[in-house]
Design a protein around this motif. Sequence first.
Motif, short mmCIF file in Angstrom:
data_model
loop_
_atom_site.label_atom_id
_atom_site.label_comp_id
_atom_site.label_asym_id
_atom_site.label_seq_id
_atom_site.Cartn_x
_atom_site.Cartn_y
_atom_site.Cartn_z
N ASN A 106 1.78 -5.39 6.14
CA ASN A 106 2.94 -4.28 6.07
C ASN A 106 2.50 -3.36 5.26
OD1 ASN A 106 4.70 -5.78 7.70
ND2 ASN A 106 4.78 -7.59 6.04
N GLY A 107 1.38 -3.19 4.77
CA GLY A 107 1.16 -1.97 4.08
C GLY A 107 0.76 -2.34 2.48
N PHE A 108 1.23 -1.25 1.71
CA PHE A 108 1.02 -1.31 0.22
C PHE A 108 2.24 -0.84 -0.23
CE2 PHE A 108 -3.21 -0.85 1.89
CZ PHE A 108 -4.01 -1.78 1.44
N ASP A 109 2.57 -0.76 -1.51
CA ASP A 109 3.52 -0.27 -2.24
C ASP A 109 3.48 1.28 -2.50
OD1 ASP A 109 5.80 0.15 -3.57
OD2 ASP A 109 5.38 -0.80 -5.63
N GLY A 110 4.58 2.02 -2.02
CA GLY A 110 4.16 3.40 -1.89
C GLY A 110 4.49 3.89 -3.33
N ASN A 111 5.14 3.33 -4.02
CA ASN A 111 5.48 3.84 -5.46
C ASN A 111 4.12 3.67 -6.24
OD1 ASN A 111 8.11 4.98 -4.96
ND2 ASN A 111 8.82 2.91 -5.34
N ASN A 112 3.75 2.28 -6.35
CA ASN A 112 2.37 1.83 -7.28
C ASN A 112 1.12 1.79 -6.59
OD1 ASN A 112 4.40 1.57 -9.41
ND2 ASN A 112 5.24 0.01 -8.16
N GLU A 113 1.02 1.72 -5.25
CA GLU A 113 -0.15 1.46 -4.73
C GLU A 113 -0.45 2.69 -3.66
OE1 GLU A 113 0.40 -3.22 -5.26
OE2 GLU A 113 0.62 -2.37 -3.19
N SER A 114 -0.03 3.74 -4.23
CA SER A 114 0.20 4.89 -3.06
C SER A 114 -1.31 5.42 -2.57
CB SER A 114 1.04 6.07 -3.53
OG SER A 114 0.38 6.49 -4.68
N GLU A 115 -2.16 5.40 -3.58
CA GLU A 115 -3.55 5.76 -3.20
C GLU A 115 -4.16 4.82 -1.88
OE1 GLU A 115 -6.87 7.21 -5.70
OE2 GLU A 115 -5.52 6.58 -7.24
N HIS A 116 -3.90 3.44 -2.29
CA HIS A 116 -4.43 2.57 -1.14
C HIS A 116 -3.59 2.80 0.06
CE1 HIS A 116 -5.94 0.42 -4.67
NE2 HIS A 116 -6.64 -0.16 -3.63
N MET A 117 -2.09 3.14 -0.09
CA MET A 117 -1.27 3.37 1.20
C MET A 117 -2.04 4.64 1.87
SD MET A 117 2.70 3.86 1.33
CE MET A 117 3.06 5.38 1.39
#
Length: 187
Positions: A106-117
């Motif tokens: 389901n991906g990564f947290d757009g707020n806190n893991e935006s680089e990974h996303m």
Amino acid sequence: STMKLTDGEKLIILMLTEMYEKLQIEGETEPDFLRSAIFNDHLWGIRWKYSGIPFEQAEDPPIVREVVDILDMWSFIEYAYAKLSEQERQQLALAAKPFGENPRFNGFDGNNESEHMSVAMFLVNQLDRFQEFKGRSFNCHHPSLDAHRRMLAVFEPLRTSLADSSLSVDQLARILNERVHPSRREA
């Protein structure tokens, strides 16, 4: 070292991509891709995309390797799940509650893991890797990185022995149960 471009070089490339498009030049390089690589700061992707160009040897940023590992793991999980029988799916649902039911990346947290996303989206949408995830939202809206990392710690040792076989129900359960935060596990 990673690929580096000076600010001037970035401007020159961006101007050239605009000229390519205005003049409708059909070349080897894709203007959209280059713009995306520059604006998203994924210069490492230029080496991936144009592997025929003898660029200087360079290491991918650690975040890229981590995201590739996470996508690879989820690719194995989803592939294995798709091959399970109905009975095995029920076993997994019980063995890895609540994460054993139709496990999906389901991906990564757009707020806190935006680089990974951003790296994940670039790999899938621009570099055409892990196409099974194409068209998904890569933002799960809650912190996920620690869970992915705990899962990887269990998956990595198994990966080497997988070659052509897929993960068993037991292995899937062991990996998916890592999504449960250690503080919430029953002794």
